[in-house]
Design an enzyme around this catalytic site. Structure first.
Site, mmCIF file in Angstrom:
data_model
loop_
_atom_site.group_PDB
_atom_site.id
_atom_site.type_symbol
_atom_site.label_atom_id
_atom_site.label_comp_id
_atom_site.label_asym_id
_atom_site.label_seq_id
_atom_site.Cartn_x
_atom_site.Cartn_y
_atom_site.Cartn_z
ATOM 1 N N GLY B 213 0.327 -1.175 -0.170
ATOM 2 C CA GLY B 213 0.192 0.244 -0.092
ATOM 3 C C GLY B 213 0.651 1.130 0.159
ATOM 4 N N THR B 250 -3.453 -9.990 15.448
ATOM 5 C CA THR B 250 -4.707 -9.464 15.517
ATOM 6 C C THR B 250 -4.195 -8.479 14.121
ATOM 7 O OG1 THR B 250 -5.190 -9.105 17.637
ATOM 8 C CG2 THR B 250 -6.245 -7.676 16.573
ATOM 9 N N CYS B 338 28.255 3.326 -0.977
ATOM 10 C CA CYS B 338 28.265 4.535 -0.203
ATOM 11 C C CYS B 338 27.219 4.415 0.365
ATOM 12 C CB CYS B 338 29.123 6.326 -1.131
ATOM 13 S SG CYS B 338 30.608 5.953 -0.218
#
Lengths: 128, 410
Positions: B213, B250, B338
């Site tokens: 998303g 959950t 880097c």
């Protein structure tokens, strides 16, 4: 992007002594594009002292700041003094470097030493 | 444009131009609105037997419908995860552990995301065989290479829909057809593509599809996995039987609701939004190529994500570019070693055959909601100036100039 000290940012944004000295007495190159950093130091020697020192650098912010700092530290020093400059001292003068930059980008003193060695080798040849 | 001052003294820019929206984009306001009630008002647990769980449960199912609709799937075949990385882990580890198909060989492209590549590396250590398909100079996979790599031990093929870094879009339908003929599960990581190009699991012929998303203005921590009926996965997070027992824990209801809303918006306004950004991207590209010599395009010239531009600025290193651009108020990312935590230059740029010095000088530019064509002259001016400045101190550039001179005099 790593957190750089103000001193590093100062040298990165306003790098000193960029370029190549004309007809250099010594040339020192370190690094390669694979690791991401390359430095080329050129020096002019007079009466055993580094009269002029310049560099060309391909690399990150740290590599550019390191090159600039080394050029300032080396200028005017005797060859013996300049040989004693260590990468650690350079990092300290810059107010520290991020840990992961200590090895890959902190090559300035090595490049300077190579340039001095190059000069000394040439001297030997011309003296011998 | 938002005006923000850089914190560091002396390094002040009045500009604030984000060209790194692939890293993070602001939440669509409509998405946020839709999410808000689920933090405090409809806070119930969707698994509850009582009334407090009803609204959240219904909202999750509505979001599932919206996500399914975005990829032309059935809602019952979509499960929610906390990230695309998690979904990719569920696919590879889950499928290998399920062991439905006998074999020890997995195939992926060499330019997959690390959430695919690093798992394969681990499996290799455990004794599995892994084939990483090469790509051409544009980052495209040749179906012939896939066909040649498949053997009777192949248990999974995983090939991204589009590359997040260089934007190249793969011919998924053509590739998946080779898997289907042999009844081998085909997964596509569409995290970079979802919300930007049309996705249709039927047309694409995929068995598994990952999307995220936060890549199309939804919340971070929201992602989904499409699992075709008949594909067996072992859950990687075990516990309760949320998400059809494939992912315990959950549910993060606000994030799921946000993902659903972002999917709806992406489905509705897809062509308009992407068309606008593609036009700005093309203008930016043209402007930069005109102003900056020795610039190289990475990725496919046409078959690429509409909001993506990836360039290599020859003779200079990416982090130095990135820092200078930041001082000018322009935010980009780079594939240089880097700028990476691992201090390794981009595996994608090396796979497309870019030599190290060009990989080090790469800039990934991604557009988003606040991108405007009005900023193009400023961006062009700054990049042109910064490239010249860094080249002036680059040994590679000086070497190039010398060679040019020699060539000219010959």
């Amino acid at each position: 992007m790593p957190q750089y000290s103000d001193k590093v940012m100062d040298h990165f944004t306003k790098p000193r002594n960029i370029g190549e000295v004309e007809e250099p007495d010594g040339v020192g190159e370190v690094g390669n594009p694979v690791c991401g950093d390359m430095m080329k130091f050129t020096i002019k020697v007079k009466d055993n002292r580094i009269e002029d020192v310049k560099y060309l650098t391909f690399g990150c912010g740290a590599a550019i700041a390191v090159s600039s700092m080394v050029s300032e530290m080396a200028r005017g020093k005797t060859l013996e003094e300049a040989k004693k400059i260590t990468n650690k001292q350079v990092a300290e003068e810059l107010g520290g470097l991020p840990g992961n930059k200590m090895h890959c980008s902190n090559l300035g003193a090595d490049a300077l030493h190579k340039a001095i060695d190059d000069y000394m080798a040439k001297e030997k040849v011309s003296a011998g | 444009m938002i005006v923000r001052c850089q914190v560091r003294e002396g390094l002040i820019s009045m500009k604030d131009i984000n060209l790194d929206y692939a890293a993070a984009a602001p939440l669509d306001k409509k998405v946020l609105e839709k999410m808000m009630p689920f933090f405090t008002e409809h806070y119930g647990n969707p698994s509850s037997g009582h009334i407090l769980g009803e609204k959240p449960k219904a909202a999750i199912e509505e979001a599932r419908e919206a996500v399914a609709d975005l990829i032309n799937a059935e809602a019952k075949n979509v499960i929610f995860t906390a990230s695309a990385s998690e979904a990719n882990n569920l696919v590879i580890k889950g499928l290998v552990k399920a062991g439905k198909r006998k074999g020890n060989h997995l195939i992926a492209s060499s330019i997959e995301h690390f959430s695919v590549l690093n798992q394969l590396k681990t499996l290799k250590k455990e004794g599995y065989r892994v084939t990483l398909l090469p790509v051409d100079k544009f980052g495209m996979i040749n179906p012939k290479d896939l066909e040649a790599a498949i053997d009777d031990q192949t248990i999974l093929i995983s090939i991204q829909t589009a590359n997040s870094e260089i934007g190249t879009i793969q011919p998924i339908a053509e590739l998946s057809a080779l898997a289907r003929e042999r009844n081998i599960p085909f997964h596509t990581d569409a995290a970079a593509a979802a919300g930007w190009i049309e996705l249709d699991v039927e047309k694409m012929g995929v068995d598994l599809l990952t999307l995220a998303g936060d890549q199309f203005y939804g919340p971070k921590g929201s992602a989904a996995l499409y699992v075709k009926r008949g594909i067996r996965l072992m859950p990687q997070i075990e516990g309760g039987i949320q998400e059809k027992g494939l992912r315990a824990g959950t549910e993060n209801v606000p994030a799921i609701v946000g993902l659903g809303e972002a999917a709806k918006i992406a489905k509705d306004t897809n062509s308009e939004r992407t068309g606008k950004l593609a036009a700005i991207r093309d203008q930016l590209k043209e402007s930069l190529f005109k102003a900056v010599p020795n610039l190289h395009l990475n990725g496919h010239p046409e078959k690429r994500l509409p909001h993506n531009l990836n360039l290599s600025v020859e003779f200079v290193e990416g982090e130095a570019l990135l820092m200078r651009l930041q001082i000018a108020g322009i935010y980009v990312s780079s594939g240089s070693s880097c700028t990476s935590q691992a201090l390794k230059s981009s595996h994608v740029l090396s796979a497309i055959g870019r030599p190290p010095e060009l990989a080090q000088g790469s800039l990934q530019l991604t557009l988003g909601p606040n991108s405007s064509a009005e900023d193009i002259p400023y961006i062009t001016g700054q990049l042109s100036e910064i490239a010249a400045l860094l080249r002036n101190m680059s040994p590679l550039y000086h070497q190039y100039l010398k060679e040019e001179k020699t060539n000219a005099s010959v």
